[in-house]
Design an enzyme around this catalytic site. Structure first.
Site, mmCIF file in Angstrom:
data_model
loop_
_atom_site.group_PDB
_atom_site.id
_atom_site.type_symbol
_atom_site.label_atom_id
_atom_site.label_comp_id
_atom_site.label_asym_id
_atom_site.label_seq_id
_atom_site.Cartn_x
_atom_site.Cartn_y
_atom_site.Cartn_z
ATOM 1 N N ARG A 1 15.224 45.469 41.154
ATOM 2 C CA ARG A 1 15.260 44.301 42.043
ATOM 3 C C ARG A 1 14.009 43.480 41.756
ATOM 4 O O ARG A 1 12.906 44.019 41.644
ATOM 5 C CB ARG A 1 15.285 44.724 43.507
ATOM 6 C CG ARG A 1 15.141 43.531 44.440
ATOM 7 C CD ARG A 1 15.411 43.868 45.868
ATOM 8 N NE ARG A 1 16.815 44.181 46.076
ATOM 9 C CZ ARG A 1 17.347 44.420 47.271
ATOM 10 N NH1 ARG A 1 16.584 44.377 48.356
ATOM 11 N NH2 ARG A 1 18.622 44.712 47.387
ATOM 12 N N HIS B 1 23.770 40.105 43.448
ATOM 13 C CA HIS B 1 23.529 41.479 43.922
ATOM 14 C C HIS B 1 24.848 42.226 43.696
ATOM 15 O O HIS B 1 25.590 42.524 44.628
ATOM 16 C CB HIS B 1 23.158 41.434 45.403
ATOM 17 C CG HIS B 1 22.607 42.727 45.956
ATOM 18 N ND1 HIS B 1 22.614 43.921 45.263
ATOM 19 C CD2 HIS B 1 22.035 42.987 47.161
ATOM 20 C CE1 HIS B 1 22.072 44.861 46.028
ATOM 21 N NE2 HIS B 1 21.714 44.310 47.177
ATOM 22 N N LYS C 1 -0.510 42.464 35.801
ATOM 23 C CA LYS C 1 -1.499 42.100 34.774
ATOM 24 C C LYS C 1 -0.952 41.040 33.829
ATOM 25 O O LYS C 1 -1.625 40.632 32.891
ATOM 26 C CB LYS C 1 -1.865 43.342 33.949
ATOM 27 C CG LYS C 1 -2.463 44.477 34.734
ATOM 28 C CD LYS C 1 -2.740 45.662 33.772
ATOM 29 C CE LYS C 1 -2.704 46.973 34.493
ATOM 30 N NZ LYS C 1 -2.555 48.104 33.559
ATOM 31 N N ARG D 1 18.107 49.883 51.819
ATOM 32 C CA ARG D 1 19.409 50.419 51.462
ATOM 33 C C ARG D 1 19.619 50.576 49.961
ATOM 34 O O ARG D 1 20.035 51.640 49.484
ATOM 35 C CB ARG D 1 20.542 49.499 51.988
ATOM 36 C CG ARG D 1 20.880 49.677 53.423
ATOM 37 C CD ARG D 1 21.283 48.343 54.026
ATOM 38 N NE ARG D 1 20.088 47.538 54.111
ATOM 39 C CZ ARG D 1 19.261 47.593 55.158
ATOM 40 N NH1 ARG D 1 19.566 48.299 56.189
ATOM 41 N NH2 ARG D 1 18.135 46.891 55.161
ATOM 42 N N THR D 2 19.377 49.513 49.211
ATOM 43 C CA THR D 2 19.735 49.542 47.789
ATOM 44 C C THR D 2 18.905 50.599 47.073
ATOM 45 O O THR D 2 19.421 51.425 46.314
ATOM 46 C CB THR D 2 19.515 48.153 47.156
ATOM 47 O OG1 THR D 2 20.146 47.183 47.995
ATOM 48 C CG2 THR D 2 20.101 48.086 45.765
HETATM 49 N N1 CP Z 1 21.873 45.145 51.564
HETATM 50 C C1 CP Z 1 20.688 45.265 50.915
HETATM 51 O O1 CP Z 1 20.507 44.843 49.758
HETATM 52 O O2 CP Z 1 19.717 45.885 51.656
HETATM 53 P P1 CP Z 1 18.237 46.170 51.169
HETATM 54 O O3 CP Z 1 17.550 44.830 51.004
HETATM 55 O O4 CP Z 1 17.609 47.009 52.248
HETATM 56 O O5 CP Z 1 18.315 46.895 49.850
#
Ligand code: CP
Length: 306
Positions: free
Chosen positions: A107, A135, A86, A57-58
């Site tokens: 991420r 998040h 590395k 999603r993100t």
């Molecule tokens: N909700 C969320 O962060 O989903 P993903 O891990 O798929 O990005």
């Protein structure tokens, strides 16, 4: 509309003026999406989308948001395909990527990696999830979802269920809801996965009312029930994960006579029975679309195009 920050690493940075502006621009983006599917306001701009931990999603919503506004995307995923493998530091990686792109989202499995990245980034940096810590863009899309589904954010009772210890989405959302009036929390988790003190201390400092419980059934008389999965990737001991993973499973029977809106950041791995999906109050797939809308807003605001 302007924001009080250049980099977004934590919801603790956000002011009420910021969230008001983001919610307003998100509404505009939703209208734009419905009428025209997008526009070209980010033409000539490049998003670097760095994902060193899995995401559906993100990542896809950030990238789609950029494309729908006429921008372009470059991506890096997985340590093994980048120079982090590395031994390059996060800081060096970000200083390099900032020479190519106009904005970066990342991420990374390490809590605090977002702060390291933001401390050196020459272009706006957005935390797309740093380990068990934060998040923030999930919390922003959750906020927009609450506004749309319930019609207000003040005077809200939210029950959070599941892995509150490692679930970064509930940490970020808790801090963000602290900007609103009279929001109360019921925190449901196994004793091993309770909300960390960084959040409960925040509640105490702000005078926010919360209760903790191990029983889900008694906690469903809320405006929102926010389900979460147990975070398999944060457990050193897989047998401990197996023991805790399905302590709470929300079924249609639990929801008989209840009025709560059901949210989940997704992915789900069994904690909401798919039979719940047809309940009109099951908002989690609408929540997903709101992720693209709010990321369109955030990208355009950080790039001074909204
Ligand atoms: N909700 C969320 O962060 O989903 P993903 O891990 O798929 O990005």
């Amino acid at each position: 509309m302007s924001l009080s920050f250049k980099h977004l690493t934590s919801t603790k940075q956000l002011t009420r003026d910021d969230t008001d502006a983001i919610l307003k621009v998100s509404q505009d983006m939703e209208t734009l999406l419905e009428k025209k599917g997008g526009d070209n306001r980010l033409q000539g701009k490049v998003l670097a989308s760095l994902f060193y931990e899995p995401s559906t999603r993100t990542r896809l919503s950030f990238e789609t948001a950029m494309l729908r506004l006429g921008g372009e995307v470059v991506t890096a995923d997985g340590f093994q395909f980048s120079s982090l493998y590395k031994g390059e530091t996060i800081e060096d990686t970000i200083m390099v990527v900032g020479q190519y792109a106009d904005i970066i989202c990342m991420r990374h499995p390490e809590g605090g990696s977002a702060d390291k990245a933001a401390s050196v980034s020459p272009v706006p940096f957005i935390n797309a999830g740093d380990g068990p810590k934060q998040h923030p863009t999930q919390a922003i899309l959750d906020l927009y979802t609450i506004q749309k589904e319930i019609g207000h954010i003040d005077n809200l009772h939210i029950t959070m269920v599941g892995d509150l210890r490692y679930g970064r989405t509930v940490h970020s959302l808790s801090f963000l809801l602290g900007l609103y009036e009279n929001v109360t929390f019921t925190l449901v988790s196994p004793a091993e996965l309770t909300m960390p003190e960084k959040v409960t201390d925040f509640f105490k400092e702000k005078g926010i009312s919360y209760t903790e419980s191990e029983e889900m059934e008694k906690a469903l008389d809320a405006d929102i029930v926010y389900m979460t999965r147990v975070q398999k990737e944060r457990f050193a001991d897989q047998s401990e994960y197996d023991r805790l993973k399905l302590k709470y499973i929300l079924t249609p029977k639990h929801l008989e006579g209840k009025n709560c809106t059901i949210m989940h950041p997704l992915p789900r791995v069994g904690e909401i029975d798919p039979a719940v999906d047809s309940n009109p109050r099951a908002a989690y797939f609408r929540e997903v679309r709101n992720g693209m809308i709010t990321r369109m807003a955030l990208l355009s605001m950080l790039l001074q195009a909204a």
